[in-house]
Design a protein around this motif. Sequence first.
Motif, PDB file in Angstrom:
ATOM      1  N   SER A   1     -14.290  20.510  10.385  1.00  0.00           N
ATOM      2  CA  SER A   1     -14.111  21.753   9.666  1.00  0.00           C
ATOM      3  C   SER A   1     -14.767  21.664   8.315  1.00  0.00           C
ATOM      4  CB  SER A   1     -12.613  22.043   9.508  1.00  0.00           C
ATOM      5  OG  SER A   1     -11.992  21.001   8.800  1.00  0.00           O
ATOM      6  N   PRO A   2     -15.438  22.734   7.870  1.00  0.00           N
ATOM      7  CA  PRO A   2     -16.152  22.674   6.609  1.00  0.00           C
ATOM      8  C   PRO A   2     -15.196  22.593   5.440  1.00  0.00           C
ATOM      9  CG  PRO A   2     -16.172  24.909   7.476  1.00  0.00           C
ATOM     10  CD  PRO A   2     -15.560  24.054   8.525  1.00  0.00           C
ATOM     11  N   ALA A   3     -15.655  21.948   4.365  1.00  0.00           N
ATOM     12  CA  ALA A   3     -14.862  21.874   3.155  1.00  0.00           C
ATOM     13  C   ALA A   3     -15.004  23.181   2.405  1.00  0.00           C
ATOM     14  CB  ALA A   3     -15.336  20.713   2.287  1.00  0.00           C
ATOM     15  N   SER A   4     -13.950  23.564   1.724  1.00  0.00           N
ATOM     16  CA  SER A   4     -14.021  24.754   0.895  1.00  0.00           C
ATOM     17  C   SER A   4     -14.639  24.409  -0.437  1.00  0.00           C
ATOM     18  CB  SER A   4     -12.613  25.325   0.692  1.00  0.00           C
ATOM     19  OG  SER A   4     -11.789  24.389   0.023  1.00  0.00           O
ATOM     20  N   THR A   5     -15.281  25.372  -1.075  1.00  0.00           N
ATOM     21  CA  THR A   5     -15.876  25.153  -2.373  1.00  0.00           C
ATOM     22  C   THR A   5     -15.310  26.139  -3.358  1.00  0.00           C
ATOM     23  OG1 THR A   5     -17.702  26.627  -1.800  1.00  0.00           O
ATOM     24  CG2 THR A   5     -18.041  24.286  -1.419  1.00  0.00           C
ATOM     25  N   THR A   6     -15.341  25.741  -4.619  1.00  0.00           N
ATOM     26  CA  THR A   6     -14.827  26.623  -5.644  1.00  0.00           C
ATOM     27  C   THR A   6     -15.855  27.673  -5.978  1.00  0.00           C
ATOM     28  OG1 THR A   6     -15.682  25.210  -7.375  1.00  0.00           O
ATOM     29  CG2 THR A   6     -13.444  24.773  -6.630  1.00  0.00           C
ATOM     30  N   GLY A   7     -15.383  28.789  -6.569  1.00  0.00           N
ATOM     31  CA  GLY A   7     -16.302  29.825  -7.005  1.00  0.00           C
ATOM     32  C   GLY A   7     -16.701  30.725  -5.862  1.00  0.00           C
ATOM     33  N   SER A   8     -17.604  31.648  -6.170  1.00  0.00           N
ATOM     34  CA  SER A   8     -18.049  32.616  -5.168  1.00  0.00           C
ATOM     35  C   SER A   8     -19.548  32.509  -4.968  1.00  0.00           C
ATOM     36  CB  SER A   8     -17.685  34.036  -5.613  1.00  0.00           C
ATOM     37  OG  SER A   8     -18.238  34.301  -6.889  1.00  0.00           O
TER      38      SER A   8
ATOM     39  N   ALA B   1     -27.067  25.517  -6.889  1.00  0.00           N
ATOM     40  CA  ALA B   1     -26.937  24.424  -7.856  1.00  0.00           C
ATOM     41  C   ALA B   1     -25.808  23.509  -7.396  1.00  0.00           C
ATOM     42  CB  ALA B   1     -26.631  24.956  -9.249  1.00  0.00           C
ATOM     43  N   LEU B   2     -26.085  22.233  -7.278  1.00  0.00           N
ATOM     44  CA  LEU B   2     -25.018  21.295  -6.911  1.00  0.00           C
ATOM     45  C   LEU B   2     -23.899  21.325  -7.946  1.00  0.00           C
ATOM     46  CD1 LEU B   2     -27.078  18.198  -5.671  1.00  0.00           C
ATOM     47  CD2 LEU B   2     -25.928  19.943  -4.284  1.00  0.00           C
ATOM     48  N   THR B   3     -24.246  21.621  -9.187  1.00  0.00           N
ATOM     49  CA  THR B   3     -23.228  21.658 -10.243  1.00  0.00           C
ATOM     50  C   THR B   3     -22.256  22.819 -10.083  1.00  0.00           C
ATOM     51  OG1 THR B   3     -24.840  22.824 -11.625  1.00  0.00           O
ATOM     52  CG2 THR B   3     -24.629  20.453 -11.957  1.00  0.00           C
ATOM     53  N   SER B   4     -22.558  23.749  -9.176  1.00  0.00           N
ATOM     54  CA  SER B   4     -21.633  24.859  -8.929  1.00  0.00           C
ATOM     55  C   SER B   4     -20.633  24.525  -7.833  1.00  0.00           C
ATOM     56  CB  SER B   4     -22.413  26.122  -8.535  1.00  0.00           C
ATOM     57  OG  SER B   4     -23.003  25.966  -7.239  1.00  0.00           O
ATOM     58  N   ARG B   5     -20.744  23.341  -7.277  1.00  0.00           N
ATOM     59  CA  ARG B   5     -19.911  22.972  -6.129  1.00  0.00           C
ATOM     60  C   ARG B   5     -18.897  21.890  -6.494  1.00  0.00           C
ATOM     61  NH1 ARG B   5     -23.682  22.475  -0.779  1.00  0.00           N
ATOM     62  NH2 ARG B   5     -24.195  24.682  -0.574  1.00  0.00           N
ATOM     63  N   ALA B   6     -17.643  22.160  -6.190  1.00  0.00           N
ATOM     64  CA  ALA B   6     -16.571  21.172  -6.350  1.00  0.00           C
ATOM     65  C   ALA B   6     -15.674  21.283  -5.129  1.00  0.00           C
ATOM     66  CB  ALA B   6     -15.783  21.411  -7.634  1.00  0.00           C
ATOM     67  N   PRO B   7     -16.135  20.792  -3.979  1.00  0.00           N
ATOM     68  CA  PRO B   7     -15.432  21.036  -2.713  1.00  0.00           C
ATOM     69  C   PRO B   7     -14.097  20.310  -2.615  1.00  0.00           C
ATOM     70  CG  PRO B   7     -17.201  19.480  -2.388  1.00  0.00           C
ATOM     71  CD  PRO B   7     -17.341  19.967  -3.792  1.00  0.00           C
ATOM     72  N   HIS B   8     -13.194  20.918  -1.896  1.00  0.00           N
ATOM     73  CA  HIS B   8     -11.942  20.251  -1.505  1.00  0.00           C
ATOM     74  C   HIS B   8     -12.126  19.747  -0.086  1.00  0.00           C
ATOM     75  CE1 HIS B   8      -7.781  19.351  -0.655  1.00  0.00           C
ATOM     76  NE2 HIS B   8      -7.814  20.190   0.372  1.00  0.00           N
ATOM     77  N   VAL B   9     -11.881  18.466   0.135  1.00  0.00           N
ATOM     78  CA  VAL B   9     -12.081  17.866   1.450  1.00  0.00           C
ATOM     79  C   VAL B   9     -10.730  17.453   2.024  1.00  0.00           C
ATOM     80  CG1 VAL B   9     -13.276  16.081   2.758  1.00  0.00           C
ATOM     81  CG2 VAL B   9     -14.325  17.002   0.681  1.00  0.00           C
ATOM     82  N   PRO B  10     -10.252  18.125   3.073  1.00  0.00           N
ATOM     83  CA  PRO B  10      -8.973  17.749   3.675  1.00  0.00           C
ATOM     84  C   PRO B  10      -9.018  16.337   4.240  1.00  0.00           C
ATOM     85  CG  PRO B  10      -9.745  19.895   4.479  1.00  0.00           C
ATOM     86  CD  PRO B  10     -10.885  19.267   3.755  1.00  0.00           C
ATOM     87  N   ALA B  11      -7.866  15.694   4.261  1.00  0.00           N
ATOM     88  CA  ALA B  11      -7.800  14.319   4.753  1.00  0.00           C
ATOM     89  C   ALA B  11      -8.249  14.224   6.203  1.00  0.00           C
ATOM     90  CB  ALA B  11      -6.379  13.779   4.608  1.00  0.00           C
ATOM     91  N   ASP B  12      -7.951  15.250   7.016  1.00  0.00           N
ATOM     92  CA  ASP B  12      -8.343  15.165   8.425  1.00  0.00           C
ATOM     93  C   ASP B  12      -9.859  15.187   8.583  1.00  0.00           C
ATOM     94  OD1 ASP B  12      -8.642  17.803   7.690  1.00  0.00           O
ATOM     95  OD2 ASP B  12      -7.660  18.650   9.455  1.00  0.00           O
ATOM     96  N   ARG B  13     -10.556  15.813   7.646  1.00  0.00           N
ATOM     97  CA  ARG B  13     -12.022  15.776   7.715  1.00  0.00           C
ATOM     98  C   ARG B  13     -12.524  14.373   7.402  1.00  0.00           C
ATOM     99  NH1 ARG B  13     -16.844  19.368   4.781  1.00  0.00           N
ATOM    100  NH2 ARG B  13     -18.412  17.727   4.960  1.00  0.00           N
ATOM    101  N   LEU B  14     -11.884  13.688   6.452  1.00  0.00           N
ATOM    102  CA  LEU B  14     -12.299  12.328   6.127  1.00  0.00           C
ATOM    103  C   LEU B  14     -12.217  11.435   7.361  1.00  0.00           C
ATOM    104  CD1 LEU B  14     -10.572  11.789   2.657  1.00  0.00           C
ATOM    105  CD2 LEU B  14     -12.974  12.315   3.098  1.00  0.00           C
ATOM    106  N   VAL B  15     -11.168  11.606   8.158  1.00  0.00           N
ATOM    107  CA  VAL B  15     -11.001  10.802   9.370  1.00  0.00           C
ATOM    108  C   VAL B  15     -12.026  11.225  10.431  1.00  0.00           C
ATOM    109  CG1 VAL B  15      -9.429  10.162  11.232  1.00  0.00           C
ATOM    110  CG2 VAL B  15      -8.553  10.435   8.901  1.00  0.00           C
TER     111      VAL B  15
END
Length: 371
Positions: free
Chosen positions: A7-14, A28-42
């Motif tokens: 599942s894709p990670a969510s990113t902040t902003g619009s 811009a990579l600087t516009s991205r601060a994604p939240h990565v769920p633990a299940d995606r890490l696995v």
Amino acid sequence: MSSSTASPASTTGSGPIPGQRSAAGPVALTSRAPHVPADRLVAEMVPPPRFDSVRFDNYIPDPNQPSQADAVRMLDGFAAGLDGATGGSRKRWFRRETKPAVPAGPRGVYLDGGYGVGKTHLLASLWHATPAAPEQKAFGTFVELTNLVGALGFQKTVQTLSGHRLLCIDEFELDDPGDTVLVSTLLGKLVEAGVALAATSNTLPGKLGEGRFAAADFLREIQGLSAHFRPLRIDGEDYRHRGLPQAPPPYDDATVRRVAQTADGASLDAFPGLLDHLSKVHPSRYGAMCDGIRAVCLTGVEPIPDQSTALRLVVLADRLYDREVPVLASGRPFDELFSEEMLAGGYRKKYFRAISRLTALARDAKPLAQG
């Protein structure tokens, strides 16, 4: 299973959809601060996209380095030894009359060698060759493994990985005492549960941690880690630069901006701003930060100001290299990123790896500039 199925990670902003450019210009990579769920890490503990198709039979040993062909034979035998049900009847590379038996002793193999000798290719090939379902084997960098413990907690990580037949750890290095104790305890628990281990590094198991902290104070833990592995030395030169032209020199700002505006899925960032942004995003999220990016364009590349920043850039370079994302840059060449003091210090092997990988990605970006 591949990382593309997670599942894709969510990113902040619009901001724009990952990989696409908005009417205002490139991502811009600087516009991205994604939240990565633990299940995606696995779910993403599989070989990265760059290594989806690698196998033992498409690893090309250097004929001048017999240790490379020896490594293929030994690792193929190691994989076959993990097939408890059938004993392995697959077609094998470098097959001889009988499959070499897996020696008794440590339940792990440790690939030691310089940069670019194909250690990750061989580690990923081992993952693919091991006769088990994808969910029964895991592949990740050392940093990703410690990040997994941070996300799940120690006990949950042990529980999650104990059901695996194989754990592959790429770029195994110990950077601080806390990691030493953590990983030593974790791997001990996994070995007790019957999990086989495989790792790559540029440092022999008994030398882990040298030059980084008071290794003598943690000798018991380091020796405990070493006891889980039998070393397999792989000699050779960096294949990324073997017989290839040198990486192109940095471009001017106008060229970098032009490519960013015209190349599909390109990002554009000022290098100092990107370094600052990396300090605000956990390294476990750098991969998600690069989701959908097909080319990274950087202006004003300059030497790294401090070691913490340098280590964060190493992680980003690894994630870009895994995803085969070309890097087009202006400013200073990549071999001037790290100071002489850094290149002589305890993290020098990480820095040389980053230079090697960024140089390869800069070479990959040359057609973009010529387009």
